[in-house]
Design a protein around this motif. Structure first.
Motif, short mmCIF file in Angstrom:
data_model
loop_
_atom_site.label_atom_id
_atom_site.label_comp_id
_atom_site.label_asym_id
_atom_site.label_seq_id
_atom_site.Cartn_x
_atom_site.Cartn_y
_atom_site.Cartn_z
N TYR A 150 0.85 -1.18 0.00
CA TYR A 150 0.00 0.00 0.00
C TYR A 150 0.89 1.23 0.00
CZ TYR A 150 0.73 0.31 5.11
OH TYR A 150 1.27 0.41 6.38
N THR A 151 0.32 2.35 -0.46
CA THR A 151 1.06 3.60 -0.55
C THR A 151 0.36 4.67 0.27
OG1 THR A 151 -0.14 4.38 -2.53
CG2 THR A 151 1.82 3.02 -2.88
N LYS A 152 1.15 5.63 0.78
CA LYS A 152 0.60 6.75 1.53
C LYS A 152 1.27 8.03 1.05
CE LYS A 152 1.31 5.41 5.81
NZ LYS A 152 1.25 5.38 7.29
N GLY A 153 0.46 9.06 0.83
CA GLY A 153 0.98 10.36 0.42
C GLY A 153 0.04 11.45 0.91
N ARG A 154 0.28 12.68 0.48
CA ARG A 154 -0.53 13.81 0.93
C ARG A 154 -1.89 13.85 0.26
NH1 ARG A 154 2.57 19.02 -0.27
NH2 ARG A 154 0.71 19.93 0.69
N ALA A 196 6.72 17.07 -19.00
CA ALA A 196 6.07 16.50 -17.83
C ALA A 196 6.96 16.67 -16.59
CB ALA A 196 5.77 15.02 -18.05
N LEU A 197 6.34 16.56 -15.44
CA LEU A 197 7.06 16.46 -14.18
C LEU A 197 7.00 15.01 -13.71
CD1 LEU A 197 5.70 19.48 -12.09
CD2 LEU A 197 7.65 19.45 -13.64
N LYS A 198 8.09 14.53 -13.18
CA LYS A 198 8.08 13.25 -12.47
C LYS A 198 8.31 13.59 -11.01
CE LYS A 198 11.32 10.28 -13.40
NZ LYS A 198 12.06 10.24 -12.10
N LEU A 199 7.25 13.50 -10.22
CA LEU A 199 7.25 14.04 -8.87
C LEU A 199 7.00 12.93 -7.85
CD1 LEU A 199 7.37 16.82 -7.40
CD2 LEU A 199 4.85 16.81 -7.46
N THR A 200 7.81 12.90 -6.81
CA THR A 200 7.60 11.93 -5.73
C THR A 200 6.35 12.32 -4.95
OG1 THR A 200 9.97 11.49 -5.55
CG2 THR A 200 8.60 10.90 -3.67
N THR A 201 5.36 11.43 -4.91
CA THR A 201 4.07 11.76 -4.31
C THR A 201 3.67 10.83 -3.17
OG1 THR A 201 2.96 10.44 -6.01
CG2 THR A 201 3.16 12.81 -6.42
N ALA A 202 4.39 9.73 -2.98
CA ALA A 202 3.98 8.78 -1.94
C ALA A 202 5.13 7.88 -1.57
CB ALA A 202 2.78 7.95 -2.41
N LEU A 203 4.98 7.19 -0.43
CA LEU A 203 5.88 6.12 -0.03
C LEU A 203 5.09 4.82 -0.05
CD1 LEU A 203 7.76 7.72 3.01
CD2 LEU A 203 8.53 7.58 0.63
N TYR A 204 5.76 3.72 -0.34
CA TYR A 204 5.04 2.44 -0.29
C TYR A 204 5.48 1.62 0.91
CZ TYR A 204 9.07 0.26 -2.72
OH TYR A 204 10.32 -0.19 -3.10
N TYR A 205 4.57 0.74 1.34
CA TYR A 205 4.75 -0.03 2.56
C TYR A 205 4.44 -1.50 2.30
CZ TYR A 205 4.72 4.55 4.80
OH TYR A 205 5.01 5.85 5.15
N THR A 206 5.16 -2.37 2.99
CA THR A 206 4.91 -3.80 2.88
C THR A 206 3.63 -4.14 3.63
OG1 THR A 206 6.10 -4.47 4.88
CG2 THR A 206 7.42 -4.14 2.87
N PRO A 207 3.10 -5.35 3.46
CA PRO A 207 1.84 -5.71 4.14
C PRO A 207 1.86 -5.49 5.65
CG PRO A 207 2.36 -7.35 2.48
CD PRO A 207 3.54 -6.42 2.54
N LYS A 208 3.02 -5.64 6.30
CA LYS A 208 3.10 -5.44 7.74
C LYS A 208 3.46 -4.01 8.13
CE LYS A 208 4.12 -10.22 9.03
NZ LYS A 208 5.07 -11.13 9.75
N GLY A 209 3.38 -3.09 7.16
CA GLY A 209 3.57 -1.68 7.48
C GLY A 209 4.99 -1.20 7.49
N ARG A 210 5.90 -1.97 6.90
CA ARG A 210 7.31 -1.54 6.86
C ARG A 210 7.55 -0.60 5.69
NH1 ARG A 210 10.98 -6.41 6.19
NH2 ARG A 210 9.24 -7.21 4.94
N SER A 211 8.16 0.53 5.95
CA SER A 211 8.59 1.41 4.87
C SER A 211 10.00 0.99 4.44
CB SER A 211 8.62 2.87 5.32
OG SER A 211 9.19 3.68 4.32
N ILE A 212 10.18 0.83 3.15
CA ILE A 212 11.48 0.38 2.64
C ILE A 212 12.38 1.57 2.33
CG2 ILE A 212 12.58 -0.93 0.75
CD1 ILE A 212 9.90 -2.47 0.56
N GLN A 213 11.83 2.78 2.32
CA GLN A 213 12.59 3.95 1.95
C GLN A 213 13.83 4.12 2.81
OE1 GLN A 213 12.44 5.87 -0.60
NE2 GLN A 213 13.98 7.33 0.07
N ALA A 214 14.99 4.12 2.16
CA ALA A 214 16.29 4.31 2.80
C ALA A 214 16.61 3.20 3.81
CB ALA A 214 16.38 5.68 3.47
#
Length: 428
Positions: A258-262, A332-350
Motif C-alpha cells: 500500500y502507498t501513503k501520500g498527501r 512532464a514532471l516526475k514528482l515523488t508523491t507517496a511512499l510504499y509499505y509492505t503488508p506489515k507496514g514496513r517502509s522500505i525507503q532508505a
C-alpha cells in the motif's frame, strides 16, 4: 535514479500518470499564500542574471533552469522531463530503449550505479551495482546535475562512450562501452536440476506479470516442480502493477503493498486474488544491493507473507512512488508523491529489505571442492567386498559438467536450501 537509455527514468521508478481530477486536487492543496519576499528575491536574481551574466542568456533558458532546479532540490527521483525524456520513460516500461543498460542515482556529486541490466553493454563491460561514475569521456561528473550527466551518456547506437569508475576503496578504472538499442527480456527461466528451476526477472515491465504466470504454469505443468529460485538481483524496479501481479502469482490472499501520500489518490492498496499458479512450491528469493523499487515490493510482500525465504544481501532501499504530471508542450514532471509499505507496514525507503539468510557474493568453482585426489575404501587392496557386489572406487563417481552456476555462490546456496526444505517436508 535515471535509467540509461537515454538513462531516463528514476530507477525505473514506480511511475503513474496523474489524471486531470487529481491534478486539480493537487492544485487546491497548494493554494496557500505565496511567499512574497522569496518571489521578490527570485525576480531580482532573474533580472541580475539577464543584465550582468558574462554572456547573453534568453529568458526561456533561465526559466527552464529554474524549473529543473526546483525539482532536483527535492529528492533524487523528482525530475523535469523534456519531450525526449517523456518519450524515453514510456519506452523504458515497454522494454526497448537505446543506451547503456544501466540504472544510476546521484551520491555526493557522483553518479552511483544502482544496477546494470542483464545482457546490455553495461553488464557485459562488468559494471557492478555500487560503482561510482566519476568521469564521462574524461569530463568530471562532480558539479554536473543528474540530468546533465544523463544527457552526456546519451548518444546514437553504435557510438562509444568512456566511463571512469571507482569500485569500493579501489583505484579509478576505465571502461569503454558501445551504445546500443536495449531490448530487455523481462523474464527468463532455467532448469537448475531436475525438479528445481530458476525464474529470473530483470526488470518489471508492463507484461512481466503475465510472463511470470505463463512461466510458472509451464514449469509446473506436470506437478514436478520441487523448488523455485526467484532471482531479483540487480533488478532496478519498474511498473508497480507488474510487481503486484508477480506477488499475486505466489500468494492466495492478503495485502500485497500500500502507498501513503498527501493526496487522497496517492493512497492505494493492492491485495492478492485467489489465483496462485505457484501452488505451495518451496521458494527462495535472491536479492542484493541492486534490487530496488518494484523488486523490493515483491521481496517485502513475500517475506511478510512467509511465502519464501529471502536470501542474499540488503536491497537498495528505494521506497518512493513517482507520479508523472503531464505539462504543456509535451513535457512532464516526475514528482515523488507517496511512499510504499509492505503488508506489515514496513517502509522500505532508505532501509531496504533485509534478507532472512545473508549470503554474500562469492565465486565457487569445481576446483574449490575437488576431492578426486583422495582414496576410497574400494581402492584399498584386500578390502572387504560389498554384499551387493557393487563397489565405487575413486573415479567411478559421475562428475557434473561445469556450468554458469559454478560461478554463482548465492544461487548455489539457494538451490541447496530448496533441497533441504524438500527433505524436511518429506520427513514430516
Amino acid at each position: 535514479m535515471i535509467a540509461a537509455r537515454s538513462l531516463l527514468v528514476a530507477g525505473l521508478s514506480l511511475a503513474f500518470v496523474m489524471p486531470l481530477q487529481a491534478q486539480e486536487q493537487a492544485a487546491e492543496a497548494a493554494a496557500a499564500p505565496l511567499p512574497l519576499n522569496e518571489l521578490r528575491t527570485f525576480a531580482e536574481v532573474f533580472e541580475r542574471i539577464r543584465a550582468a551574466y558574462v554572456e547573453p542568456v534568453d529568458d526561456a533558458t533561465l526559466l527552464d533552469n529554474a524549473v529543473r532546479g526546483m525539482l532536483e532540490g527535492l529528492d533524487p527521483h523528482s525530475a523535469y522531463l523534456t519531450p525526449e525524456d517523456y518519450t524515453g520513460l514510456q519506452d523504458t516500461t515497454e522494454g526497448q530503449f537505446g543506451g547503456l543498460g544501466i540504472e544510476v542515482g546521484q551520491e555526493d556529486g557522483f553518479l552511483k550505479v544502482v544496477s546494470p541490466i542483464d545482457d546490455t553493454p553495461a553488464a557485459e563491460a562488468g559494471i557492478e551495482a555500487g560503482d561510482l561514475i566519476v568521469k564521462i569521456d574524461d569530463q568530471p561528473v562532480k558539479g554536473m546535475s543528474l540530468m546533465d550527466a544523463v544527457d552526456r551518456m546519451r548518444g546514437e547506437p553504435g557510438s562509444e562512450i568512456r566511463l571512469t569508475l571507482v569500485r569500493g576503496s579501489g583505484r579509478p578504472f576505465e571502461v569503454t562501452l558501445t551504445r546500443a538499442i536495449i531490448k530487455v527480456k523481462s523474464v527468463k527461466t532455467e532448469e537448475l536440476e531436475p525438479g528445481y528451476s530458476l525464474l529470473r526477472i530483470t526488470q518489471f515491465q508492463n507484461n512481466t506479470g503475465d510472463e511470470v504466470r505463463t512461466s510458472l504454469n509451464r514449469l509446473n505443468a506436470n506437478g514436478d516442480l520441487k523448488g523455485l529460485v526467484l532471482d531479483l538481483r540487480n533488478n532496478p524496479g519498474g511498473v508497480l502493477q507488474s510487481a503486484v501481479e508477480v506477488v499475486d502469482s505466489f500468494v492466495d490472499q492478503g495485502l500485497i503493498v500500500y502507498t501513503k501520500g498527501r493526496l487522497s489518490n496517492a493512497e492505494l492498496r493492492y491485495s492478492a486474488t485467489s489465483s496462485n499458479p505457484s501452488g505451495n512450491v518451496p521458494l527462495v528469493v535472491l536479492i542484493n544491493g541492486g534490487s530496488a523499487s518494484a523488486s523490493e515490493i515483491v521481496a517485502g510482500a513475500l517475506q511478510d507473507h512467509g511465502r519464501g525465504v529471502i536470501m542474499g544481501t540488503d536491497s537498495f532501499g528505494k521506497g518512493s512512488v513517482q507520479t508523472v504530471l503531464p505539462l504543456n508542450n509535451d513535457r512532464a514532471l516526475k514528482l515523488t508523491t507517496a511512499l510504499y509499505y509492505t503488508p506489515k507496514g514496513r517502509s522500505i525507503q532508505a532501509q531496504g529489505i533485509v534478507p532472512d539468510i545473508r549470503v554474500e557474493r562469492a565465486h565457487v568453482t569445481l576446483d574449490d571442492v575437488d576431492d578426486s585426489g583422495g582414496y576410497r575404501e574400494a581402492d584399498l587392496a584386500g578390502h572387504l567386498n560389498n554384499a551387493s557386489g557393487q563397489e565405487r572406487p575413486t573415479g567411478s563417481m559421475p562428475q557434473r559438467e561445469r556450468d554458469a552456476r559454478d560461478a554463482d555462490y548465492q544461487l548455489n546456496q539457494a538451490l541447496n536450501l530448496l533441497k533441504g526444505l524438500n527433505i524436511v517436508r518429506n520427513v514430516e
